[in-house]
Motif scaffolding. Structure first.
Motif, PDB file in Angstrom:
ATOM      1  N   GLU A  83      28.611  67.331 -48.975  1.00  7.41           N
ATOM      2  CA  GLU A  83      27.700  68.508 -48.750  1.00  7.41           C
ATOM      3  C   GLU A  83      28.343  69.707 -47.854  1.00  7.41           C
ATOM      4  OE1 GLU A  83      24.241  69.152 -45.227  1.00  7.41           O
ATOM      5  OE2 GLU A  83      25.140  67.410 -45.577  1.00  7.41           O
ATOM      6  N   SER A 137      29.413  70.059 -53.537  1.00  6.46           N
ATOM      7  CA  SER A 137      27.938  69.865 -54.230  1.00  6.46           C
ATOM      8  C   SER A 137      26.834  70.678 -53.511  1.00  6.46           C
ATOM      9  CB  SER A 137      27.505  68.327 -54.002  1.00  6.46           C
ATOM     10  OG  SER A 137      27.556  68.172 -52.564  1.00  6.46           O
ATOM     11  N   ASN A 138      27.079  71.368 -52.205  1.00  2.50           N
ATOM     12  CA  ASN A 138      25.918  72.176 -51.789  1.00  2.50           C
ATOM     13  C   ASN A 138      25.873  73.399 -52.237  1.00  2.50           C
ATOM     14  OD1 ASN A 138      23.797  72.174 -49.859  1.00  2.50           O
ATOM     15  ND2 ASN A 138      25.076  72.126 -48.052  1.00  2.50           N
ATOM     16  N   MET A 206      22.621  69.598 -54.840  1.00  2.00           N
ATOM     17  CA  MET A 206      23.531  68.545 -54.630  1.00  2.00           C
ATOM     18  C   MET A 206      23.335  67.277 -55.682  1.00  2.00           C
ATOM     19  SD  MET A 206      24.154  67.972 -50.494  1.00  2.00           S
ATOM     20  CE  MET A 206      22.721  68.501 -49.727  1.00  2.00           C
ATOM     21  N   ASN A 224      27.004  63.139 -47.022  1.00  2.00           N
ATOM     22  CA  ASN A 224      25.981  63.976 -46.534  1.00  2.00           C
ATOM     23  C   ASN A 224      25.316  63.799 -45.398  1.00  2.00           C
ATOM     24  OD1 ASN A 224      24.707  62.059 -48.983  1.00  2.00           O
ATOM     25  ND2 ASN A 224      23.502  62.360 -47.305  1.00  2.00           N
TER      26      ASN A 224
END
Length: 273
Positions: A83, A137-138, A206, A224
């Motif tokens: 994240e 991923s964020n 995500m 995360n």
């Protein structure tokens, strides 16, 4: 240079060794387990979501140890996703991992978190040294911020070149999920709706990049905040159903706040001093 980086990792992990004498991992029944139980389960459920407390050092140490143990069991078939990195800096990560840019340039241009060097750098450097894929991923925070201030419909106003860094639109959100209802209760009214969609944009993005990055036969560890995966909601609700069945969740909670009912929020609960 590679030897120096590896030495840094080894020194860090030796100085800050995870201690199960003061911190516990519990399964859903409340039984205390060790890390190997999770590593073994990952052989059949290869999508792991480590819900952390961002400011807890002991939790970060366990993340590092879990990554090391997964790598030991699966060699290079491990993917690390975080994240803490936004999708539009993926190319900066890739350049750094390929040795095309130096560490200083990477840290200047990847929008690292304030606690990066203490808490996340060891994991990133371990992934780099062992040639593991690291997934940013964020969603870029500017898009989540726009949703919070202007509402979810603002996303369609962004050009296609911007939309590639987020989940494909339209964003569909189940606002009845318990985590989103909790959020609504904290901020009743219009602001709550925007906050829920801002949070959901992060969760959905995500999930989107996890799906794009994971390959069958690989184990993926996603790091995360606990809120993004507790109760198997948040990110996980945006995964395809068949992948939801392949997930393992870890929820972090401080011992002072821990209650027996919290065991229902994840497959494993990390109780921290």
């Amino acid at each position: 240079m590679r030897k120096i980086s590896l030495l840094f990792i080894l020194l860090f992990t030796s100085l800050f060794t995870w201690s199960q004498d003061s911190n516990r991992i519990l399964d859903r029944t409340g039984k205390e387990v060790n890390l190997q139980v999770i590593v073994d389960e990952a052989k059949v459920k290869p999508l792991l979501f480590f819900g952390e407390l961002h400011d807890n050092a002991a939790g970060h140490q366990l993340e590092m140890k879990l990554l090391q143990e997964l790598h030991k069991a699966n060699s290079k078939q491990v993917i690390l996703a975080m994240e803490m990195f936004e999708a539009d800096v993926q190319f900066v990560i890739d350049e750094y991992f390929a040795g095309l840019i130096n560490q200083k340039s990477f840290e200047q241009e990847s929008r690292i978190w304030p606690n990066y060097k203490e808490d996340y750098k060891p994991m990133l450097e371990f992934a780099r040294e062992n040639q593991l894929k690291l997934v940013a991923s964020n969603v870029p925070r500017r898009y989540a911020n726009a949703v919070y201030h202007k509402g979810v419909n603002v996303l369609s106003d962004f050009p296609k070149s911007s939309q590639k860094w987020m989940v494909p639109l339209p964003l569909k959100v189940d606002t009845t999920l318990s985590t989103y209802r909790e959020m609504s209760a904290m901020l009743p009214g219009h602001d709550a709706s925007n906050m829920i969609y801002s949070q959901a944009l992060k969760d959905a993005t995500m999930a989107h990049f996890i799906v794009k990055s994971w390959k069958k036969g690989h184990v993926l560890l996603h790091v995360n905040g606990a809120y993004h995966s507790k109760n198997k909601e948040g990110i996980i609700t945006f995964l395809p159903k068949k992948l939801q069945e392949l997930t393992i969740t870890i929820n972090s909670i401080k011992e002072a706040d821990f209650q027996k009912e919290d065991l229902n929020l994840a497959d494993y609960t990390l109780v921290l001093k």
